[in-house]
Design an enzyme around this catalytic site. Structure first.
Site, short mmCIF file in Angstrom:
data_model
loop_
_atom_site.label_atom_id
_atom_site.label_comp_id
_atom_site.label_asym_id
_atom_site.label_seq_id
_atom_site.Cartn_x
_atom_site.Cartn_y
_atom_site.Cartn_z
NE ARG A 41 -4.03 -1.88 2.29
CZ ARG A 41 -5.14 -1.73 3.01
NH1 ARG A 41 -5.29 -0.71 3.79
NH2 ARG A 41 -6.10 -2.63 2.96
CG ASP A 150 -13.03 7.99 7.61
OD1 ASP A 150 -13.75 6.98 7.73
OD2 ASP A 150 -11.78 7.92 7.44
C1 SAM Z 1 -14.30 -0.22 7.34
S1 SAM Z 1 -14.65 1.50 7.39
C2 SAM Z 1 -16.23 1.50 8.20
C3 SAM Z 1 -17.23 2.34 7.46
C4 SAM Z 1 -18.66 2.30 8.04
N1 SAM Z 1 -18.68 2.69 9.43
C5 SAM Z 1 -19.29 0.93 7.86
O1 SAM Z 1 -19.42 0.18 8.85
O2 SAM Z 1 -19.65 0.57 6.75
C6 SAM Z 1 -13.54 2.04 8.70
C7 SAM Z 1 -13.24 3.55 8.63
O3 SAM Z 1 -12.63 3.96 9.86
C8 SAM Z 1 -11.75 5.02 9.56
N2 SAM Z 1 -10.77 5.23 10.65
C9 SAM Z 1 -9.75 4.42 11.00
N3 SAM Z 1 -9.06 4.98 12.02
C10 SAM Z 1 -9.67 6.15 12.31
C11 SAM Z 1 -9.42 7.19 13.25
N4 SAM Z 1 -8.38 7.13 14.12
N5 SAM Z 1 -10.24 8.25 13.27
C12 SAM Z 1 -11.28 8.33 12.41
N6 SAM Z 1 -11.58 7.40 11.48
C13 SAM Z 1 -10.77 6.31 11.43
C14 SAM Z 1 -11.10 4.57 8.24
O4 SAM Z 1 -10.53 5.65 7.53
C15 SAM Z 1 -12.26 3.89 7.52
O5 SAM Z 1 -12.85 4.75 6.57
#
Ligand code: SAM
Length: 290
Positions: A41, A150
């Protein structure tokens, strides 16, 4: 460089340095078996910056004047952003049937409802919640706000555009199709839905900026905590507790649970789901009259 040369490889030491930096920044934990995924990545970032080793990339992140901005790019490519409309429908049903009617009663005077989708990725979850609120018919004339946040700038920009391709619709329920308009680039969320949705870039580790959300009635944080280490999870759950109104609900993903953790939440068993609620603090007066 041969046809099969994919660029620099990552040593275990470089992996450990980089994962510590990423973990400190956003709480995401990478086990050692994720080294090749991280290598793959980040390789593109090395190519863009003209760097020939992951050590040089690490130095850049740590010490270069543009290191912080590059760290955002690294987080952008290292986060997992999988999401789609109406994900985990059983939980959305519980939200609609059990939680919304209760909140309608509780907030009847203020006629205001705030929902926060924390870690919303490209926005499908936020728009799903907004469509459910509108479709319920419970809140006509109310001040409705659905916040989506996010850490990744790229996904927040996508969420604001609100245009989606086929894969976002894999669990879509047909009665909600009227909330979309076709465009050459995909289906666009209708303006009546967009009007109650607000997006911002926010690192959940940043408690001060999280306070800008104000007080929420419901927080969705689904499929986010699974990527965090234990300490980060605890910190973030505490932030949610602080941000929720008394009696407000926290909804996590199906593989995430607070059951064996000491938190300030009470567990609520709904028809087909377990959710968490910030207890309502009873006053001295309540105790005297009960
Ligand atoms: C798998 S997605 C989940 C999306 C949605 N909540 C769902 O369940 O379909 C996880 C998201 O968490 C975000 N994320 C990870 N670490 C984070 C942080 N420290 N603060 C805010 N967002 C974060 C990632 O960028 C990603 O877009």
């Amino acid at each position: 460089m041969s046809l099969f040369d994919q660029g620099p490889t990552m040593s275990l030491e470089e992996f450990r340095l980089l994962r510590e930096l990423v973990n400190d920044t956003c709480g995401i934990r990478f086990e050692e078996d994720a080294m090749y995924a991280m290598e793959r990545r980040l390789r593109d970032r090395l190519r863009v910056l003209g760097l020939t080793s992951f050590r040089a990339y690490y130095q850049r992140l740590r010490y270069h004047p543009d290191g912080r901005a590059e760290l955002e790019n690294a987080v952008d490519v290292l986060t997992t952003n999988e999401t789609y409309f109406f994900r985990e429908a059983y939980q959305l049903d519980a939200f609609q049937r059990a939680i919304l009617p209760e909140l309608k009663e509780r907030n009847a005077v203020s006629k205001r409802l705030t929902v926060w989708s924390a870690g919303c990725s490209t926005g499908e979850e936020v728009y799903t919640i907004a469509m459910i609120l509108l479709e319920s018919g419970l809140f006509r004339g109310w001040d409705l706000r659905v916040f989506g946040s996010d850490i990744s700038r790229r996904v927040v920009q996508h969420a604001r555009r609100g245009v989606y391709g086929e894969s976002s619709f894999r669990a879509m329920q047909s009665r909600y199709e009227r909330y979309f308009r076709p465009t050459p680039k995909g289906q666009m969320v209708a303006s009546e839905v967009k009007a109650i949705c607000h997006f911002g870039q926010l690192n959940l580790l940043d408690r001060e900026r999280s306070a800008l959300i104000g007080s929420a009635d419901v927080i969705f944080c689904r499929n986010v905590l699974i990527y965090f280490d234990d300490l980060t999870r605890e910190r973030v759950v505490q932030t949610f507790h602080d941000r929720l109104a008394q009696g407000g609900y926290l909804l996590l993903g199906h593989s995430e649970s607070l059951l064996h953790r000491a938190t300030g939440f009470e567990i609520v068993h709904l028809d087909r789901d377990i959710v968490y609620r910030r207890p309502i603090r009873r006053t001295l007066f309540d105790e005297e009259t009960s």
